[in-house]
Design a protein around this motif. Structure first.
Motif, mmCIF file in Angstrom:
data_model
loop_
_atom_site.group_PDB
_atom_site.id
_atom_site.type_symbol
_atom_site.label_atom_id
_atom_site.label_comp_id
_atom_site.label_asym_id
_atom_site.label_seq_id
_atom_site.Cartn_x
_atom_site.Cartn_y
_atom_site.Cartn_z
ATOM 1 N N MET A 1 69.370 -5.531 -23.080
ATOM 2 C CA MET A 1 70.195 -4.347 -23.086
ATOM 3 C C MET A 1 70.129 -3.625 -21.739
ATOM 4 O O MET A 1 71.131 -3.287 -21.173
ATOM 5 N N PHE A 2 68.907 -3.364 -21.225
ATOM 6 C CA PHE A 2 68.787 -2.669 -19.951
ATOM 7 C C PHE A 2 68.979 -3.646 -18.797
ATOM 8 O O PHE A 2 68.462 -4.750 -18.816
ATOM 9 N N LEU A 3 69.684 -3.195 -17.765
ATOM 10 C CA LEU A 3 69.904 -4.002 -16.570
ATOM 11 C C LEU A 3 68.915 -3.651 -15.466
ATOM 12 O O LEU A 3 68.929 -4.273 -14.416
ATOM 13 N N GLY A 4 68.108 -2.649 -15.695
ATOM 14 C CA GLY A 4 67.128 -2.216 -14.702
ATOM 15 C C GLY A 4 67.266 -0.732 -14.424
ATOM 16 O O GLY A 4 68.236 -0.096 -14.820
ATOM 17 N N LEU A 5 66.278 -0.186 -13.761
ATOM 18 C CA LEU A 5 66.334 1.219 -13.377
ATOM 19 C C LEU A 5 67.429 1.423 -12.347
ATOM 20 O O LEU A 5 67.630 0.572 -11.477
ATOM 21 N N ARG A 6 68.120 2.552 -12.451
ATOM 22 C CA ARG A 6 69.201 2.827 -11.497
ATOM 23 C C ARG A 6 69.019 4.151 -10.779
ATOM 24 O O ARG A 6 69.231 4.239 -9.582
ATOM 25 N N SER A 7 68.659 5.204 -11.519
ATOM 26 C CA SER A 7 68.656 6.549 -10.946
ATOM 27 C C SER A 7 67.542 7.398 -11.535
ATOM 28 O O SER A 7 67.171 7.233 -12.685
ATOM 29 N N VAL A 8 67.073 8.328 -10.720
ATOM 30 C CA VAL A 8 66.209 9.396 -11.195
ATOM 31 C C VAL A 8 66.839 10.689 -10.695
ATOM 32 O O VAL A 8 67.113 10.831 -9.495
ATOM 33 N N ILE A 9 67.106 11.594 -11.639
ATOM 34 C CA ILE A 9 67.741 12.860 -11.298
ATOM 35 C C ILE A 9 66.726 13.977 -11.520
ATOM 36 O O ILE A 9 66.197 14.138 -12.619
ATOM 37 N N TYR A 10 66.463 14.727 -10.468
ATOM 38 C CA TYR A 10 65.495 15.812 -10.509
ATOM 39 C C TYR A 10 66.190 17.154 -10.694
ATOM 40 O O TYR A 10 67.226 17.409 -10.070
#
Length: 126
Positions: A1-10
């Motif tokens: 299902m997951f394709l990998g980490l993409r973003s971290v929003i602070y």
């Protein structure tokens, strides 16, 4: 299902100070710089600053998915509840956040423009 980490929003209630600190930390200027969001490209990932996020909840990590509705349904079937609805954030990029039991806030992102990049010879993405 997951394709990998993409973003971290602070969360960045003081967006200008957060932008200056992140620029100094990464050594690059943001590629997207608006009053509602500042985005940096960092080693093939998105590091974002959002003045509207609650600092008490901390950053939100977004996992890439190919079909956001299918992934959302799968997580809902596992007990997750929707925190923010699916929204188009521009350019056909869609996001949603869910509260996952025993894990907390999880973001999903469907980005038709995402292309993995080579990072220091380590292969595409990480």
């Amino acid at each position: 299902m997951f394709l990998g980490l993409r973003s971290v929003i602070y969360p960045a209630p003081d967006l200008q100070a957060a932008k200056a600190a992140t620029t100094a930390l990464l050594g690059v200027q943001p590629y997207f710089d608006e009053a509602f969001y500042v985005g940096f490209s960092a080693a093939g990932y998105e590091l974002g600053l959002d003045p509207n996020l609650d600092p008490g909840e901390g950053p939100v990590t977004y996992w890439g998915v190919s079909d956001i509705e299918v992934a959302m349904l799968d997580l809902s079937d596992r007990g997750a509840t929707t925190r923010t609805p699916v929204q188009d954030v521009g350019g056909g990029i869609r996001t949603v956040t869910l509260e996952v039991p025993a894990l907390g806030l999880v973001g999903l992102i469907q980005n038709p423009h995402y292309e993995p990049v080579e990072v220091d010879g380590a292969g595409p993405g990480r």
